[in-house]
Design an enzyme around this catalytic site. Structure first.
Site, PDB file in Angstrom:
ATOM      1  N   LEU A 246      34.769 -26.425   2.876  1.00  0.00           N
ATOM      2  CA  LEU A 246      35.661 -26.753   3.989  1.00  0.00           C
ATOM      3  C   LEU A 246      34.961 -26.563   5.332  1.00  0.00           C
ATOM      4  CD1 LEU A 246      39.138 -25.321   2.904  1.00  0.00           C
ATOM      5  CD2 LEU A 246      38.324 -27.676   2.832  1.00  0.00           C
ATOM      6  N   SER A 247      33.657 -26.364   5.307  1.00  0.00           N
ATOM      7  CA  SER A 247      32.912 -26.232   6.559  1.00  0.00           C
ATOM      8  C   SER A 247      33.065 -27.465   7.454  1.00  0.00           C
ATOM      9  CB  SER A 247      31.437 -25.960   6.277  1.00  0.00           C
ATOM     10  OG  SER A 247      31.250 -24.662   5.762  1.00  0.00           O
ATOM     11  N   LYS A 294      20.171 -19.873   0.641  1.00  0.00           N
ATOM     12  CA  LYS A 294      20.134 -18.887   1.722  1.00  0.00           C
ATOM     13  C   LYS A 294      18.839 -18.097   1.781  1.00  0.00           C
ATOM     14  CE  LYS A 294      25.116 -18.182   2.239  1.00  0.00           C
ATOM     15  NZ  LYS A 294      26.196 -17.207   2.405  1.00  0.00           N
ATOM     16  N   ASN A 315      21.964 -17.935   6.787  1.00  0.00           N
ATOM     17  CA  ASN A 315      23.065 -18.877   6.545  1.00  0.00           C
ATOM     18  C   ASN A 315      23.260 -19.848   7.694  1.00  0.00           C
ATOM     19  OD1 ASN A 315      24.357 -17.087   8.440  1.00  0.00           O
ATOM     20  ND2 ASN A 315      26.329 -17.808   7.668  1.00  0.00           N
ATOM     21  N   ASP A 330      26.796 -14.370   8.394  1.00  0.00           N
ATOM     22  CA  ASP A 330      27.610 -13.769   7.333  1.00  0.00           C
ATOM     23  C   ASP A 330      27.842 -12.291   7.608  1.00  0.00           C
ATOM     24  OD1 ASP A 330      28.105 -15.969   5.731  1.00  0.00           O
ATOM     25  OD2 ASP A 330      26.292 -15.701   4.532  1.00  0.00           O
ATOM     26  N   GLY A 355      22.439 -12.707  -4.739  1.00  0.00           N
ATOM     27  CA  GLY A 355      21.876 -13.778  -3.932  1.00  0.00           C
ATOM     28  C   GLY A 355      21.986 -13.477  -2.450  1.00  0.00           C
ATOM     29  N   GLY A 356      21.889 -14.514  -1.631  1.00  0.00           N
ATOM     30  CA  GLY A 356      21.924 -14.322  -0.189  1.00  0.00           C
ATOM     31  C   GLY A 356      23.222 -13.706   0.305  1.00  0.00           C
ATOM     32  N   ARG A 378      21.840 -11.275 -14.032  1.00  0.00           N
ATOM     33  CA  ARG A 378      20.443 -10.968 -14.340  1.00  0.00           C
ATOM     34  C   ARG A 378      20.130  -9.592 -13.751  1.00  0.00           C
ATOM     35  NH1 ARG A 378      16.589 -13.370 -12.253  1.00  0.00           N
ATOM     36  NH2 ARG A 378      17.651 -14.281 -10.441  1.00  0.00           N
ATOM     37  N   TYR A 439      36.629 -18.718  -1.065  1.00  0.00           N
ATOM     38  CA  TYR A 439      37.850 -18.999  -0.314  1.00  0.00           C
ATOM     39  C   TYR A 439      38.606 -20.208  -0.871  1.00  0.00           C
ATOM     40  CZ  TYR A 439      34.986 -22.641   1.874  1.00  0.00           C
ATOM     41  OH  TYR A 439      34.168 -23.733   2.093  1.00  0.00           O
TER      42      TYR A 439
END
Length: 508
Positions: A246-247, A294, A315, A330, A355-356, A378, A439
Site C-alpha cells: 500500500l506504499s 533491505k 529501507n 523503519d 532480515g532487514g 534458519r 499490515y
C-alpha cells in the site's frame, strides 16, 4: 498539443455482451473521455450490431477508438480480414473517431486503400509482442510510421528493467507514439509511460486484456496519470512480491494533498542489479526498499547514513545528483509504534525473523534498553543478526519454555495472499504483547492466535505509516499530511476486511 482529444488516459472496454460493454463505457466516462472498444471480445455479430445501435450517446461524449484485434496479434477475432475491416467501417459510421489496426493486417492491405475504405477516421498502427521486447525498436517504430497512420503503438512484454528503459525511450520526443509495457515488470512503466512521452496510457474499464494492465480507477485516482509530464518526479517501492504493497496509496495521497508533481509506483524487482542500472535512465528520485532487498541494496549505494549502516539495513533511498543515498526510517517507525505500546527498558523482546526489518526492530529495542533475542527459520541467520547487534539468539524449540514481554514477527509469513499462515504457534506465544510488522491484513492469523490467548496485539499499520511519512518528508523536504495518509491506508484496509468478511459469510 494532445494527439487525442480529451487527455492521455484511455479506458479499455472488452466485454462479450453489448449491454455490458455499453455499461462499462458509461462508467468509464466518469474518469476519462477516451475509450477503446475491443470489438473482438463481443461474442457474436448480433452483439456487435446491438453495440452499434446503442453507441450514439457514448460517442457524443467520448473519443472512441475501435479495435478488432486479430488472434495472431493477441486478440480474439478469428474472422477474415474483410470482415475485420467491415466491423471497423461500421464502428466509424457509428461514431468512432479512431481505429487501431495491427501491423499484421496492414501488411496484407494497401494502406491507401484501407484509408479510403475506413473513411473519415484517424488511424493507430500497432505492433504487439507478448513474448519479449523487440531488439530493434527504432526500426519497428519506423515501419509502423511508414504505414501512414496518425499515431503508432508498440506494446511489448518487458522481462527486465533494461528492456523497460528501451521501450519507454521509444516515446521520447515523439508526440504520436504510444508505448504500452506489458508483464509484471512492465506495470510500473504503464503508470509512468505518459511521463516518458507516450501519447496514451491504457487502463482496464472492466476485464484486463493485457498482462500488467491496471484498473482505470487505480490509474486515475491513485496514480493521477493525466497530470504527469516530463517534470513529474518518479518514486517507487522495490520488492518481491510487490502487489500487496500500500506504499503507492500512502505516498501518492501525500503528493496529491500537497500538490507535489510526483508519482510513486510499485517496482517488482527480482534482479536487484538489473533494476539499479535502470534508476538513472528512468530518472527515479527516491525508493522505498522492502523484502527481500533491505540488506542487499547497501552494496549499490554511493553513501549510507551511519544509523542505517549500524543497523545493517536500508529501507529508503534518495537519489540526488545521480548518486544513491541510503537511510533507515523503519527505526523511527518502530519507536513510534512499538515504543508507544511498551517500555523497552529491561523488557525481554523476541524478534522472529532476521532480515532487514527484524534487524531494525532488534536494534531499536536494544538501543532503548531491552534485552533482545533473535529467532528465525534458519538458525544461522538468527545467530548472525544476534552477533552483529550484540544480543542473543535462541532456537525455535526453546520458545515454548521462555517468557517475553513482547514477541515481534518480522517475517512475511501471514502476509497477503498467504493469510492463513502464522510464523508461530499459539503455544509459543508466551508474552504480554504480540507485534506483527505485517499490515495487510491488519489482523493476521498470528494476531488472532494471540487475541484468543488474551494477549495484547499490535498490527504493523502504524509502523508502516510512520516509516512512510519519514520517507516522504526526507524526499520532499515538506511536512507530510499525516492524517490524510493514515486515513487513506486504514480506510483501504477496512474496506478489504469488510469485503473478506462478506465473502466468508457468503461461502458459509
Amino acid at each position: 498539443m494532445l494527439v487525442f482529444e480529451g487527455g492521455k488516459l484511455c479506458a479499455v472496454v472488452a466485454e462479450s455482451s453489448a449491454q455490458q460493454a455499453l455499461a462499462m463505457a458509461r462508467l468509464a466516462l466518469r474518469r476519462t473521455s477516451i475509450i477503446e472498444l475491443r470489438l473482438d471480445y463481443l461474442s457474436s455479430e448480433d452483439e456487435f450490431a446491438t453495440l452499434l445501435r446503442g453507441l450514439a450517446p457514448v460517442a457524443a461524449r467520448a473519443t472512441l477508438i475501435a479495435t478488432c484485434r486479430r488472434k495472431e496479434a493477441g486478440g480474439r477475432f478469428e474472422g477474415s480480414i474483410a470482415r475485420q475491416i467491415t466491423r471497423l467501417v461500421l464502428a466509424v459510421a457509428s461514431g468512432c473517431a479512431w481505429c487501431d489496426v495491427e501491423i499484421e493486417t496492414i501488411g496484407r492491405l494497401n494502406a491507401a486503400t484501407l484509408r479510403k475504405t475506413l473513411g473519415d477516421v484517424r488511424l493507430i498502427i500497432s505492433a504487439h509482442d507478448f513474448a519479449r521486447t523487440p531488439a530493434r525498436l527504432g526500426e519497428l517504430r519506423r515501419k509502423l510510421e511508414s504505414a501512414g497512420g496518425d499515431a503508432v503503438k508498440i506494446a511489448a512484454v518487458t522481462r527486465h528493467y533494461r528492456e523497460l528503459v528501451r521501450l519507454l525511450r521509444a516515446a521520447h520526443g515523439r508526440r504520436h507514439v504510444i508505448v504500452a509495457p506489458m508483464g509484471d515488470v512492465g506495470a510500473a512503466g504503464r503508470i509512468a509511460s505518459v511521463r516518458e512521452g507516450s501519447a496514451l496510457a491504457y487502463a482496464a474499464a472492466g476485464r484486463t486484456v493485457a498482462p500488467g494492465q491496471l484498473p482505470l480507477d487505480t490509474m486515475q485516482s491513485i496514480y493521477r496519470v493525466e497530470q504527469q509530464n516530463r517534470r513529474t518526479q518518479l518514486y517507487g517501492v522495490i520488492a518481491n512480491p510487490v502487489g500487496h504493497s500500500l506504499s503507492p496509496l500512502l505516498h501518492n495521497t501525500g503528493f496529491a494533498h500537497r500538490r507535489v508533481n510526483a508519482v510513486f509506483v510499485p517496482f517488482l524487482v527480482r534482479d536487484l542489479k538489473d533494476f539499479v542500472k535502470a534508476i538513472r535512465p528512468l530518472r527515479i528520485s527516491g525508493l522505498s526498499v522492502t523484502l527481500p532487498h533491505k540488506q542487499q541494496i547497501v552494496r549499490y549505494l554511493d553513501e549510507c547514513d551511519p544509523l542505517a549502516l549500524e543497523i545493517g539495513a536500508v529501507n529508503t533511498v534518495s537519489v540526488r545528483g545521480g548518486k544513491l543515498h541510503g537511510y533507515n526510517t523503519d527505526y523511527a517507525g518502530v519507536m513510534q509504534s512499538l515504543g508507544r505500546s511498551m517500555k523497552f527498558e529491561s523488557a525481554r523482546v523476541l524478534v522472529y525473523g532476521a532480515g532487514g526489518a527484524g534487524r531494525t526492530v532488534g536494534f531499536a529495542a536494544a538501543r532503548a534498553g531491552a534485552q533482545v533475542f533473535f529467532c528465525a527459520r534458519r538458525s544461522e541467520a538468527a545467530r548472525s543478526a544476534a552477533r552483529d547487534l550484540g544480543v542473543e539468539a535462541v532456537e525455535r524449540r526453546e520458545l515454548r519454555e521462555m517468557e517475553f514481554d513482547a514477541i515481534v514477527n518480522a517475517t512475511p509469513i501471514g502476509m497477503m495472499p498467504g493469510v492463513d499462515a502464522s510464523p508461530l504457534e499459539a503455544a509459543e506465544l508466551r508474552c504480554s504483547l504480540v507485534f506483527d510488522l505485517i499490515y495487510r491484513p491488519m489482523r493476521t492469523r498470528l494476531l488472532r492466535l494471540a487475541e484468543r490467548r488474551g494477549i495484547e496485539t499490535l498490527s504493523g499499520v502504524d509502523m508502516f505509516v510512520a516509516q512512510g511519512v519519514a520517507q516522504w518528508e526526507l524526499w520532499t523536504g515538506e511536512k507530510a499530511p499525516v492524517k490524510a495518509m493514515h486515513a487513506e491506508v486504514t480506510a483501504a484496509l477496512a474496506r478489504e476486511e469488510r469485503s473478506e468478511g462478506a465473502n466468508e459469510r457468503g461461502a458459509g
